[in-house]
Design an enzyme around this catalytic site. Structure first.
Site, short mmCIF file in Angstrom:
data_model
loop_
_atom_site.label_atom_id
_atom_site.label_comp_id
_atom_site.label_asym_id
_atom_site.label_seq_id
_atom_site.Cartn_x
_atom_site.Cartn_y
_atom_site.Cartn_z
N THR A 70 6.88 93.76 33.71
CA THR A 70 7.13 94.07 35.12
C THR A 70 7.60 95.51 35.28
O THR A 70 7.10 96.25 36.14
CB THR A 70 8.18 93.09 35.69
N GLN B 230 -1.59 90.30 29.01
CA GLN B 230 -2.22 89.11 28.42
C GLN B 230 -3.28 89.49 27.38
O GLN B 230 -3.63 88.67 26.54
CB GLN B 230 -2.88 88.25 29.52
N SER C 144 3.92 93.48 27.05
CA SER C 144 5.19 92.75 27.12
C SER C 144 5.45 91.96 25.83
O SER C 144 4.53 91.35 25.28
CB SER C 144 5.13 91.80 28.32
N THR D 293 20.75 102.61 27.83
CA THR D 293 20.89 102.30 26.41
C THR D 293 19.82 101.31 25.99
O THR D 293 19.62 100.29 26.65
CB THR D 293 22.31 101.77 26.11
N CYS E 1 5.29 83.14 37.93
CA CYS E 1 6.03 83.48 39.14
C CYS E 1 5.76 82.48 40.25
O CYS E 1 6.63 82.19 41.06
CB CYS E 1 5.63 84.86 39.65
N1 PLP Z 1 1.46 91.20 33.98
C1 PLP Z 1 0.86 90.07 33.59
C2 PLP Z 1 -0.64 90.01 33.55
C3 PLP Z 1 1.61 88.95 33.22
O1 PLP Z 1 1.00 87.82 32.84
C4 PLP Z 1 3.03 89.05 33.28
C5 PLP Z 1 3.87 87.88 32.97
O2 PLP Z 1 3.52 86.76 33.29
C6 PLP Z 1 3.61 90.27 33.66
C7 PLP Z 1 2.79 91.32 34.01
C8 PLP Z 1 5.10 90.45 33.70
O3 PLP Z 1 5.61 90.62 32.40
P1 PLP Z 1 7.16 90.36 32.09
O4 PLP Z 1 7.38 88.88 32.20
O5 PLP Z 1 7.36 90.88 30.71
O6 PLP Z 1 7.94 91.13 33.10
#
Ligand code: PLP
Length: 378
Positions: free
Chosen positions: A72, A179, A199, A237, A324
């Protein structure tokens, strides 16, 4: 009853080797990487090693990797940082209607700040057409952001071609590869990306850590301001143990990638075969050109939340879409953007696999799904 976890697109368990690598950095080598004493130096060395591991896995230079708090933050920084740095050139962004909310909600915020955004709809198979993206590009376009693989359907987008076009037109190209990185070989230089997000917790690394690749040539400005960490590109940090974990997770993912992809493909094929054989009407949303870790499927007539509750009672964890929107009854924006009937969308669920799932588990989960759907339909 066995517990079968098939929601790996939401998050994955930390791999034992990743956990082992992280542990010393919680209480033994705990220094602040900015400190000049020994504790700090050891911490700094560990971060630089992780930076090399991440860079190596995606064909970047270590100096082009900025550690973030996850996908994110990487997405937010990519978009906001590019728009701010290019505001003398224009305020138009091209993205797609099937992006993760980390992109879509950031775009909405940028619209509130005076930008204009074109959201390109996907074709029926969930893949965005290159032509439509080209059509959307304007004189004042400063950024094109298209995800590498969709988190709900698994559809792989034509990011290489789009990146090439953006390069020719000197427009920054960002891809959310959260992904894709766990399952596809990626080379940011060959593919011509300006920015890429990834991520940790999607690839058997820890939660709360990720990285943004920022090409040396990118016109980009940091989002977080404060200390001079990350060469002034991300203040705060560093999350030391998590960054170490991300480095190890990236290294092992890349080492095993071919084998893992084959394994995932086999798991998904088995799932599809059992579902198709046992259930009268199913609709598979996942196209052929997709990452093997995701299967999006509708069971018309059976609401997704009922299916998921029944699966959960039987020890099978799946989801109705992106993490989400899970938990709320919002129909998936991705499937709606593909033009799928809202009733079908509401009966769609996502199974997502990881290297840790076995063929036996997937067979059992598929059989349970068949039993549940046939029972509920009666
Ligand atoms: N982008 C995609 C395609 C995702 O599937 C996700 C998480 O589901 C994210 C961004 C967000 O990543 P994070 O959970 O590390 O913030």
């Amino acid at each position: 009853m066995s517990n079968i976890y098939l929601d790996n697109a939401a998050t994955t368990p930390v791999h034992p080797s990743v956990q082992e690598a992280m542990e010393p950095f919680l209480s033994q080598t705990f220094g602040n990487p900015s400190s000049i004493h020994r504790y700090g130096r050891l911490a700094k060395q560990a971060i630089e090693k992780a930076r090399e591991q991440v860079a190596h896995a995606i064909g970047a230079e270590p100096a082009e990797i900025v550690f973030t708090s996850g996908g994110t933050e990487a997405d937010n920084s990519a978009l906001i940082g590019t728009v701010l740095a290019n505001r003398d050139r224009g305020k138009h962004i091209v993205t797609t209607a099937i992006e993760h909310h980390a992109i879509l909600h950031t775009c909405e915020f940028l619209e509130e700040m005076g930008c204009t955004v074109t959201y390109v709809a996907p074709e029926k198979d969930g893949i965005v057409s290159v032509e439509r993206v080209i059509e959307a590009i304007r004189e004042d376009t400063v950024l094109v952001s298209v995800m590498y693989a969709n988190n709900e359907t698994g559809a792989i987008q034509p990011v290489d071609t789009i990146a090439e076009i953006c390069q020719e037109r000197e427009i920054a190209f960002h891809t959310d590869a959260v992904q894709a990185v766990p399952v596809l070989p990626i080379d940011v230089k060959k593919e011509g990306f300006t920015l890429l997000s990834l991520s940790g917790h999607k690839l058997h690394g820890p939660k709360g850590v990720g990285a943004l690749y920022v090409s040396r040539t990118a016109k980009w400005t940091p989002l977080l301001r404060g200390g001079s960490q990350e060469r002034n590109r991300r203040a705060g940090t560093e999350n030391l143990a998590a960054i170490v974990g991300l480095g190890v997770a990236m290294e092992r993912i890349k080492e095993n990638q071919n084998r893992t992809a084959q394994h995932l493909q086999m798991l998904r094929e088995r799932m599809i075969a059992i579902l198709r054989e046992g259930i009268q009407e199913i609709i598979i949303h996942t196209p052929d050109c997709s990452i093997p870790s995701i299967l999006s499927v509708a069971f018309p007539g059976v609401p997704a939340d009922i299916t998921l509750m029944n699966l959960d009672l039987q020890g099978v964890a799946a989801s109705s879409g992106s993490a989400c929107t899970a938990g709320s009854l919002e129909p998936s924006h991705v499937l709606l953007a593909m033009g799928i009937d809202p009733k079908i969308v509401r009966s769609s669920i996502r199974f997502s696999f990881s290297e840790q799932n076995t063929l036996e588990e997937v067979t059992e989960a598929a059989r349970k799904t068949v039993e549940i759907i046939n029972r509920l339909r009666k």
